[in-house]
Design an enzyme around this catalytic site. Structure first.
Site, PDB file in Angstrom:
ATOM      1  N   ASP A 188      -1.941 -39.161  -3.903  1.00 37.58           N
ATOM      2  CA  ASP A 188      -1.645 -37.907  -4.598  1.00 37.58           C
ATOM      3  C   ASP A 188      -0.299 -37.964  -5.322  1.00 37.58           C
ATOM      4  O   ASP A 188      -0.152 -37.434  -6.421  1.00 37.58           O
ATOM      5  CB  ASP A 188      -1.608 -36.744  -3.598  1.00 37.58           C
ATOM      6  CG  ASP A 188      -2.983 -36.479  -3.013  1.00 37.58           C
ATOM      7  OD1 ASP A 188      -3.930 -37.216  -3.380  1.00 37.58           O
ATOM      8  OD2 ASP A 188      -3.105 -35.552  -2.193  1.00 37.58           O
ATOM      9  N   ALA A 189       0.667 -38.605  -4.668  1.00 36.40           N
ATOM     10  CA  ALA A 189       2.016 -38.631  -5.238  1.00 36.40           C
ATOM     11  C   ALA A 189       2.029 -39.320  -6.597  1.00 36.40           C
ATOM     12  O   ALA A 189       2.738 -38.913  -7.516  1.00 36.40           O
ATOM     13  CB  ALA A 189       2.969 -39.334  -4.285  1.00 36.40           C
ATOM     14  N   ASP A 217       0.613 -36.959  -9.086  1.00 37.71           N
ATOM     15  CA  ASP A 217       1.619 -35.944  -9.409  1.00 37.71           C
ATOM     16  C   ASP A 217       2.676 -36.484 -10.371  1.00 37.71           C
ATOM     17  O   ASP A 217       3.130 -35.790 -11.269  1.00 37.71           O
ATOM     18  CB  ASP A 217       2.320 -35.448  -8.126  1.00 37.71           C
ATOM     19  CG  ASP A 217       1.351 -34.682  -7.234  1.00 37.71           C
ATOM     20  OD1 ASP A 217       0.262 -34.312  -7.726  1.00 37.71           O
ATOM     21  OD2 ASP A 217       1.677 -34.476  -6.049  1.00 37.71           O
ATOM     22  N   GLU A 239     -34.692 -30.333  -6.306  1.00 39.73           N
ATOM     23  CA  GLU A 239     -33.244 -30.124  -6.275  1.00 39.73           C
ATOM     24  C   GLU A 239     -32.879 -29.089  -5.226  1.00 39.73           C
ATOM     25  O   GLU A 239     -33.735 -28.428  -4.667  1.00 39.73           O
ATOM     26  CB  GLU A 239     -32.757 -29.607  -7.645  1.00 39.73           C
ATOM     27  CG  GLU A 239     -33.079 -30.528  -8.795  1.00 39.73           C
ATOM     28  CD  GLU A 239     -32.531 -30.025 -10.127  1.00 39.73           C
ATOM     29  OE1 GLU A 239     -31.870 -28.963 -10.156  1.00 39.73           O
ATOM     30  OE2 GLU A 239     -32.780 -30.702 -11.134  1.00 39.73           O
ATOM     31  N   LYS A 296     -31.141 -25.457  -4.329  1.00 40.84           N
ATOM     32  CA  LYS A 296     -30.801 -24.204  -5.009  1.00 40.84           C
ATOM     33  C   LYS A 296     -29.426 -23.782  -4.504  1.00 40.84           C
ATOM     34  O   LYS A 296     -29.277 -23.265  -3.403  1.00 40.84           O
ATOM     35  CB  LYS A 296     -31.841 -23.119  -4.733  1.00 40.84           C
ATOM     36  CG  LYS A 296     -31.585 -21.866  -5.561  1.00 40.84           C
ATOM     37  CD  LYS A 296     -32.760 -20.921  -5.501  1.00 40.84           C
ATOM     38  CE  LYS A 296     -32.679 -19.813  -6.544  1.00 40.84           C
ATOM     39  NZ  LYS A 296     -31.444 -19.069  -6.558  1.00 40.84           N
ATOM     40  N   CYS A 312     -14.958  -5.660  35.826  1.00 38.87           N
ATOM     41  CA  CYS A 312     -16.255  -6.244  35.516  1.00 38.87           C
ATOM     42  C   CYS A 312     -17.285  -5.115  35.358  1.00 38.87           C
ATOM     43  O   CYS A 312     -17.413  -4.275  36.255  1.00 38.87           O
ATOM     44  CB  CYS A 312     -16.689  -7.181  36.632  1.00 38.87           C
ATOM     45  SG  CYS A 312     -18.387  -7.758  36.451  1.00 38.87           S
ATOM     46  N   CYS A 342     -19.932  -5.526  38.551  1.00 41.89           N
ATOM     47  CA  CYS A 342     -19.591  -5.337  39.959  1.00 41.89           C
ATOM     48  C   CYS A 342     -18.293  -4.572  40.169  1.00 41.89           C
ATOM     49  O   CYS A 342     -17.939  -4.240  41.299  1.00 41.89           O
ATOM     50  CB  CYS A 342     -19.513  -6.680  40.680  1.00 41.89           C
ATOM     51  SG  CYS A 342     -18.042  -7.628  40.262  1.00 41.89           S
ATOM     52  N   CYS A 358     -14.581 -12.161  35.405  1.00 41.40           N
ATOM     53  CA  CYS A 358     -14.754 -11.272  36.540  1.00 41.40           C
ATOM     54  C   CYS A 358     -14.270 -12.042  37.762  1.00 41.40           C
ATOM     55  O   CYS A 358     -14.649 -13.199  37.971  1.00 41.40           O
ATOM     56  CB  CYS A 358     -16.234 -10.917  36.688  1.00 41.40           C
ATOM     57  SG  CYS A 358     -16.653 -10.321  38.328  1.00 41.40           S
ATOM     58  N   CYS A 413     -20.395 -10.653  42.684  1.00 45.05           N
ATOM     59  CA  CYS A 413     -20.858 -10.020  41.440  1.00 45.05           C
ATOM     60  C   CYS A 413     -22.320 -10.383  41.217  1.00 45.05           C
ATOM     61  O   CYS A 413     -22.672 -11.563  41.122  1.00 45.05           O
ATOM     62  CB  CYS A 413     -20.007 -10.508  40.278  1.00 45.05           C
ATOM     63  SG  CYS A 413     -20.550  -9.896  38.679  1.00 45.05           S
TER      64      CYS A 413
HETATM   65  S1  IVH Z   1     -32.527 -24.242 -13.019  1.00 42.06           S
HETATM   66  C1  IVH Z   1     -34.587 -22.651 -16.676  1.00 42.06           C
HETATM   67  N1  IVH Z   1     -31.621 -25.437 -10.869  1.00 42.06           N
HETATM   68  O1  IVH Z   1     -30.822 -20.135  -9.518  1.00 42.06           O
HETATM   69  C2  IVH Z   1     -34.114 -23.021 -15.334  1.00 42.06           C
HETATM   70  N2  IVH Z   1     -31.129 -23.127 -11.155  1.00 42.06           N
HETATM   71  O2  IVH Z   1     -32.922 -18.219 -11.445  1.00 42.06           O
HETATM   72  C3  IVH Z   1     -32.740 -22.561 -15.095  1.00 42.06           C
HETATM   73  N3  IVH Z   1     -29.739 -22.191  -9.358  1.00 42.06           N
HETATM   74  O3  IVH Z   1     -29.059 -18.144 -11.282  1.00 42.06           O
HETATM   75  C4  IVH Z   1     -32.233 -22.685 -13.726  1.00 42.06           C
HETATM   76  N4  IVH Z   1     -29.542 -24.037  -8.202  1.00 42.06           N
HETATM   77  O4  IVH Z   1     -27.847 -20.306 -11.158  1.00 42.06           O
HETATM   78  C5  IVH Z   1     -31.699 -24.278 -11.554  1.00 42.06           C
HETATM   79  N5  IVH Z   1     -30.855 -26.652  -9.044  1.00 42.06           N
HETATM   80  C6  IVH Z   1     -30.927 -25.496  -9.725  1.00 42.06           C
HETATM   81  C7  IVH Z   1     -30.297 -24.323  -9.272  1.00 42.06           C
HETATM   82  C8  IVH Z   1     -30.433 -23.139 -10.019  1.00 42.06           C
HETATM   83  C9  IVH Z   1     -29.204 -22.756  -8.287  1.00 42.06           C
HETATM   84  C10 IVH Z   1     -29.599 -20.753  -9.702  1.00 42.06           C
HETATM   85  C11 IVH Z   1     -29.208 -20.495 -11.105  1.00 42.06           C
HETATM   86  C12 IVH Z   1     -29.911 -19.220 -11.464  1.00 42.06           C
HETATM   87  C13 IVH Z   1     -30.995 -19.133 -10.468  1.00 42.06           C
HETATM   88  C14 IVH Z   1     -32.317 -19.376 -11.135  1.00 42.06           C
END
Ligand code: IVH
Length: 722
Positions: A54-55, A58, A140, A142, A448, A451, A466, A472
């Protein structure tokens, strides 16, 4: 700042004001420093694999800052120095998304049906029957954050915008620039020319550990009396709040992260834009240009592949360092995506498959105090039933008095309840603005609740206990259940309801009473059918024949778990020897330290505990006893070994057992006190530490030799002492 300020001159037009124009080398230096810092920031924030300390970073950073300050005409918005935050704004400007930011259809079905329904829909739309090959998908995560569109022109970040209503978002560029994981300038790579225009879409989020640290800092500020500070409810809210900060200096202090998952506006192929064939390929390009892309993303075949991914992520979700609320399935082939198109505002080629929420809102009906086996008093919030983490939750632990006070949970409060995986549900926080009936602050009772004995909290302990012991009834019930559990003496069918009945009706006062009840006593209990009573009698009879370790564990002595009970049994061979062992004798047992030794002594010093043992034996509870193992000479007693890496033939457990049999202790970390480090293939930092501290290192051969030598000489010792 620079000397310009000292003379009261306006920066900005240094040439006109007679400052020396920058020599070429300074412009070059600035360029070079920026490139270096971009490179290191990418390694640090995105790849989590910094090359320099890090240094050093920086130092480079300060040099660049100084040069830029001296040459304002060379300022550039994509400079790493611009991550620190810009001017405070009154409001965000509105941004029109050139390609709308759509949402995706969400399935909430559990298990496989969500994935199967999606695959069936896609195949139908594409006119494929059952004989067609499986469709390839990208599966993927979410992410539970905030959608973001990042616009790059000629490789430089020019705008960050929130989703807004999908058509118009907010210009949060200044805040986005403070996020270390978002490249200010795309990395150029061979075979992946940077498109003149590129909008990368993804999610801004906050890691759980960063969230905890942030909240700790917030709590410290609140405690110090700083006005207007608050803690955040969850990582998503904290992230959203940070992105929508009008003061980017504050946003810069909030640790945000980013994952890329989609494309917005982009230069068409005909004008030199990228030609991706698949979504997966596009994600790889994003990665190459410097964006974080989640490692968990997979390309899978057909519904079965999606189901497997869903199951895998559902099981491992709690181990991720950030929150997700489900998985997202996308058709991989971009030509097929185009063919599928959109319905209203949702693509037909993608779907989100949500997991049950791990956090929900509910209200506190009461705060009860429960008494555990060792007398520990636990405050428990009784809740209006709420479905969270896949089950209905009615109780949530508040752990102890300090925790209950820190969270300031009161009856009537609206609270966030979290249940993640198999973890017991807990109250995360109170929504203070929803507090209506100012119920009093929670205090631990001084007695307690079961008891009436004094409840005491010893110095340095977090828990109240207790002091009633087996007087108890709550502790008695727990003691019986502990004794009867499968890992202890095992009485099949003796569960919570039955024990409650036995103790509450007064027929069972002590553990041995359970054995004395007999068929008649049992059959007299409410709702006890003859058949059930017979089964319990048989189970009690069967439990009488047990083993010493199970019996010792079953006594429920504080700090004596299964492993310790086994060691005690092995070392002493008989219960009487364990009961009569002095603290120094107990300390000879591997696994037993001063706290455990003290606890054993305290337990067996109580006449009533000895009485319980005698009565259980009188009822017929028995086990085979043996000779103490302790007398055997332990030539490696007092020596500590650390095992690291993979040995050629011995497994770690085998090596450990061999060493322990000779009295050695096997520890997990190397210190000056370590006697030997045993190192195998791919030994890591422990070996380094040993070499650094001068601790002798053995390989497997060396270990075997040492073991042979000591066991030979030990044999000699015993022989000569005979
Ligand atoms: S694709 C056209 N991939 O989920 C497709 N969305 O309604 C567009 N989200 O608010 C979205 N993970 O922010 C996609 N792997 C992912 C996601 C993702 C989270 C959220 C996105 C959006 C909602 C989709």
């Amino acid at each position: 700042m620079s000397t310009l300020d000292l003379f009261g001159e306006m920066p900005g037009h240094p040439e006109q004001q007679g400052t020396t124009p920058p020599v070429q080398s300074e412009r070059e230096q600035i360029e070079q420093l920026r490139a270096q810092l971009h490179h290191h920031a990418h390694l640090y924030y995105t790849l989590d694999a910094p090359e320099v300390p890090d240094a050093e970073y920086d130092r480079l950073f300060k040099r660049l800052q100084a040069l830029e300050a001296a040459h304002p005409e060379l300022a550039s918005t994509d400079s790493p120095t611009q991550r620190v935050g810009a001017a405070v704004m009154d409001a965000f400007a509105s941004v029109r998304h050139r390609v709308p930011m759509l949402s995706i259809r969400t399935e909430t079905d559990t298990e496989s049906s969500g994935a199967q329904a999606f695959d069936a829909r896609v195949r139908r739309e594409l006119g494929q029957d059952d004989t067609a090959p499986a469709i390839e998908y990208v599966a993927e995560l979410k992410f539970d954050g905030l959608a973001m569109s990042l616009r790059y022109e000629n490789g430089v970040l020019v705008q960050g915008a929130t989703r807004g209503d999908g058509e118009n978002g907010e210009d949060v560029t200044a805040n986005v620039r403070t996020i270390g994981q978002i490249p200010l300038r795309l990395q150029s790579v061979a075979h992946r020319p940077i498109p003149p225009v590129l909008e990368v879409r993804g999610e801004v989020y906050m890691r759980r550990d960063d969230f905890e640290t942030l909240n700790e800092r917030q709590r410290a500020k609140i405690a110090a009396g700083v006005k207007g500070e608050k803690t955040f409810v969850n990582p998503r809210n904290a992230a959203a709040g940070a992105v929508r900060q009008l003061d980017s200096g504050i946003a810069a202090e909030r640790p945000l992260s980013f994952f890329a998952y989609g494309l917005g506006d982009v230069t068409p192929v005909s004008e030199g834009g990228p030609q991706f064939k698949t979504h997966f390929e596009m994600l790889q390009a994003f990665k190459a240009w410097g964006f974080p892309v989640a490692d968990e993303i997979q390309s899978v075949q057909g519904a079965a592949g999606l189901v497997a991914f869903h199951q895998h992520i559902a099981q491992t979700r709690d181990r991720l360092p950030f929150d997700i609320d489900g998985v997202v399935y996308k058709v991989n082939d971009l030509a097929l995506q185009a063919q599928l198109g959109f319905v209203t505002r949702e693509p037909r080629w993608a779907v989100a498959h949500k997991f049950p929420a791990q956090e929900e809102l509910t209200t506190v009906v009461a705060i009860d105090v429960q008494v555990g086996r060792t007398g520990k008093l636990t405050p428990v919030a009784k809740l209006t039933p709420v479905f969270v983490g896949g089950v209905t939750v009615t109780n949530a632990t508040l752990h102890n008095e300090d925790e209950a006070r820190r969270k300031d949970v009161r009856v009537g409060d609206t609270v966030i309840v979290r249940r993640a995986g198999d973890v017991i549900p807990e109250v995360v926080s109170v929504l203070l603005d929803k507090r209506v009936d100012y119920a009093p602050v929670f205090t631990m009772p001084s007695h307690c609740p079961v008891c009436g004995s004094d409840a005491v909290r010893e110095e340095g302990e977090a828990d109240h206990r207790c002091s009633g012991g087996l007087f108890c009834s709550a502790q008695r019930k727990q003691a019986i259940l502990h004794f009867a559990q499968r890992r202890a003496v095992e009485v099949e069918g003796l569960g919570e309801k039955l024990v409650d009945q036995m103790v509450d009706s007064g027929v069972v006062k002590t553990l041995p009473d359970v054995y004395r009840l007999g068929f008649v006593g049992l059959a007299q209990l409410d709702r006890m059918a003859d058949k059930s009573a017979q089964n319990i009698v048989a189970a009690l009879e069967a439990s009488k024949s047990t083993t010493l370790p199970r019996f010792v564990f079953g006594l429920g002595i504080r700090h004596v778990g299964e492993a310790t009970a086994k060691e005690l049994a092995r070392h002493f061979g008989s219960l009487d020897r364990i009961m009569d062992a002095q603290e120094q004798d107990l300390l000879q047992v591997s696994d037993v330290g001063p706290v455990v030794a003290r606890s054993l002594r305290t337990f067996f010093d109580q006449p009533h505990n000895r009485e319980v043992v005698a009565q259980l034996r009188a009822c017929g509870v028995h086990w085979p006893e043996g000779e103490p193992a302790a007398q055997a000479v332990q030539p490696l007693a007092g020596q500590t070994f650390v095992l690291t890496g993979t040995l050629p033939t011995l497994s770690r457990d085998q090596a450990k057992a061999l060493l322990e049999a000779q009295g050695a202790k096997v520890a997990g970390s190397v210190s000056k006190k370590t006697s030997y480090v045993v190192a195998g293939a791919e030994a890591g930092s422990k070996l380094d530490k040993a070499l650094e501290l001068g601790v002798p290192v053995l390989d497997e051969d060396g270990l075997q030799q040492l073991l042979t030598t000591v066991s030979d000489s030990a044999q000699g010792d015993t022989e000569s002492s005979r």
